[in-house]
Design a protein around this motif. Structure first.
Motif, PDB file in Angstrom:
ATOM      1  N   ARG A  15     -92.464  77.982  -8.298  1.00 43.58           N
ATOM      2  CA  ARG A  15     -93.607  77.111  -8.632  1.00 43.58           C
ATOM      3  C   ARG A  15     -93.164  75.971  -9.553  1.00 43.58           C
ATOM      4  O   ARG A  15     -93.538  74.820  -9.352  1.00 43.58           O
ATOM      5  N   GLU A  16     -92.374  76.304 -10.568  1.00 43.42           N
ATOM      6  CA  GLU A  16     -91.881  75.285 -11.497  1.00 43.42           C
ATOM      7  C   GLU A  16     -90.954  74.293 -10.786  1.00 43.42           C
ATOM      8  O   GLU A  16     -91.021  73.100 -11.031  1.00 43.42           O
ATOM      9  N   LEU A  17     -90.081  74.806  -9.919  1.00 45.49           N
ATOM     10  CA  LEU A  17     -89.148  73.929  -9.219  1.00 45.49           C
ATOM     11  C   LEU A  17     -89.864  73.012  -8.236  1.00 45.49           C
ATOM     12  O   LEU A  17     -89.466  71.866  -8.053  1.00 45.49           O
ATOM     13  N   GLU A  18     -90.900  73.524  -7.630  1.00 46.59           N
ATOM     14  CA  GLU A  18     -91.672  72.678  -6.715  1.00 46.59           C
ATOM     15  C   GLU A  18     -92.319  71.518  -7.475  1.00 46.59           C
ATOM     16  O   GLU A  18     -92.357  70.397  -6.996  1.00 46.59           O
ATOM     17  N   ALA A  19     -92.775  71.798  -8.684  1.00 47.60           N
ATOM     18  CA  ALA A  19     -93.406  70.763  -9.510  1.00 47.60           C
ATOM     19  C   ALA A  19     -92.383  69.779 -10.062  1.00 47.60           C
ATOM     20  O   ALA A  19     -92.668  68.581 -10.175  1.00 47.60           O
ATOM     21  N   PRO A  21     -88.218  69.410  -9.502  1.00 44.95           N
ATOM     22  CA  PRO A  21     -86.905  69.872  -9.045  1.00 44.95           C
ATOM     23  C   PRO A  21     -85.754  69.515  -9.981  1.00 44.95           C
ATOM     24  O   PRO A  21     -84.670  70.076  -9.863  1.00 44.95           O
ATOM     25  N   LYS A  22     -85.970  68.594 -10.904  1.00 43.98           N
ATOM     26  CA  LYS A  22     -84.895  68.172 -11.806  1.00 43.98           C
ATOM     27  C   LYS A  22     -84.821  69.000 -13.086  1.00 43.98           C
ATOM     28  O   LYS A  22     -84.014  68.710 -13.959  1.00 43.98           O
ATOM     29  N   LEU A  23     -85.637  70.036 -13.191  1.00 44.14           N
ATOM     30  CA  LEU A  23     -85.564  70.897 -14.374  1.00 44.14           C
ATOM     31  C   LEU A  23     -84.197  71.551 -14.459  1.00 44.14           C
ATOM     32  O   LEU A  23     -83.671  72.030 -13.456  1.00 44.14           O
ATOM     33  N   GLN A  25     -81.683  74.610 -15.754  1.00 44.23           N
ATOM     34  CA  GLN A  25     -81.887  76.049 -15.891  1.00 44.23           C
ATOM     35  C   GLN A  25     -82.377  76.383 -17.290  1.00 44.23           C
ATOM     36  O   GLN A  25     -83.249  77.229 -17.465  1.00 44.23           O
ATOM     37  N   ARG A  26     -81.835  75.696 -18.270  1.00 42.62           N
ATOM     38  CA  ARG A  26     -82.235  75.935 -19.663  1.00 42.62           C
ATOM     39  C   ARG A  26     -83.717  75.581 -19.874  1.00 42.62           C
ATOM     40  O   ARG A  26     -84.468  76.322 -20.495  1.00 42.62           O
ATOM     41  N   ASP A  27     -84.138  74.421 -19.331  1.00 45.64           N
ATOM     42  CA  ASP A  27     -85.544  74.015 -19.459  1.00 45.64           C
ATOM     43  C   ASP A  27     -86.463  74.975 -18.716  1.00 45.64           C
ATOM     44  O   ASP A  27     -87.558  75.294 -19.181  1.00 45.64           O
ATOM     45  N   LEU A  28     -86.014  75.420 -17.561  1.00 42.26           N
ATOM     46  CA  LEU A  28     -86.776  76.373 -16.775  1.00 42.26           C
ATOM     47  C   LEU A  28     -86.950  77.685 -17.540  1.00 42.26           C
ATOM     48  O   LEU A  28     -88.053  78.230 -17.610  1.00 42.26           O
ATOM     49  N   ALA A  29     -85.872  78.160 -18.136  1.00 44.10           N
ATOM     50  CA  ALA A  29     -85.920  79.402 -18.919  1.00 44.10           C
ATOM     51  C   ALA A  29     -86.891  79.258 -20.090  1.00 44.10           C
ATOM     52  O   ALA A  29     -87.711  80.144 -20.345  1.00 44.10           O
TER      53      ALA A  29
END
Length: 121
Positions: A15-19, A21-23, A25-29
């Motif tokens: 869901r986050e990547l769909e919103a 894609p340039k996140l 891994q650290r920001d995603l975590a």
């Protein structure tokens, strides 16, 4: 052997990547409140399954960063995960409402099976 990543985590990552894609891994975590290691493991699994494609882009100057784009297979998998996620959440919501009503009846016997008083909805 590593423990499999839960459906909820995979759903939230996709869901986050769909919103965005340039996140990283650290920001995603950080955004999901999940360890960087779990994010890395989850992304590797999604990439291996062909649900996420990795691309490169220049963030600034000479720094290369990655994009994580859902593939058509990933979009389909996310749709299935969304349906399962929603089903679990609705069941949890219904169970919570039932528990609240039971507790409310314990403290206020006038509450009937018709539901909760407006003041606690």
């Amino acid at each position: 052997m590593a423990k499999p990543v839960s459906e909820d985590i995979r759903f939230r990552v996709m869901r986050e990547l769909e919103a965005d894609p340039k996140l990283s891994q650290r920001d995603l975590a950080k955004s999901l409140g999940i360890s960087l290691g779990v994010i890395n493991y989850c992304l590797k699994g999604l990439i291996d399954k062909g649900q996420v494609k990795v691309g490169n882009f220049r963030a600034s100057g000479n720094k290369l960063r990655y994009t994580y784009v859902l593939t058509p297979r990933g979009v389909l998998a996310k749709a299935k995960l969304t349906k399962a996620f929603l089903k679990r959440r609705v069941a949890e919501h219904e169970a919570l409402i039932a528990e609240i009503e039971a507790l409310q009846r314990e403290i206020n016997p006038e509450v009937t099976a018709q539901g909760l008083p407006e003041d606690i909805r």
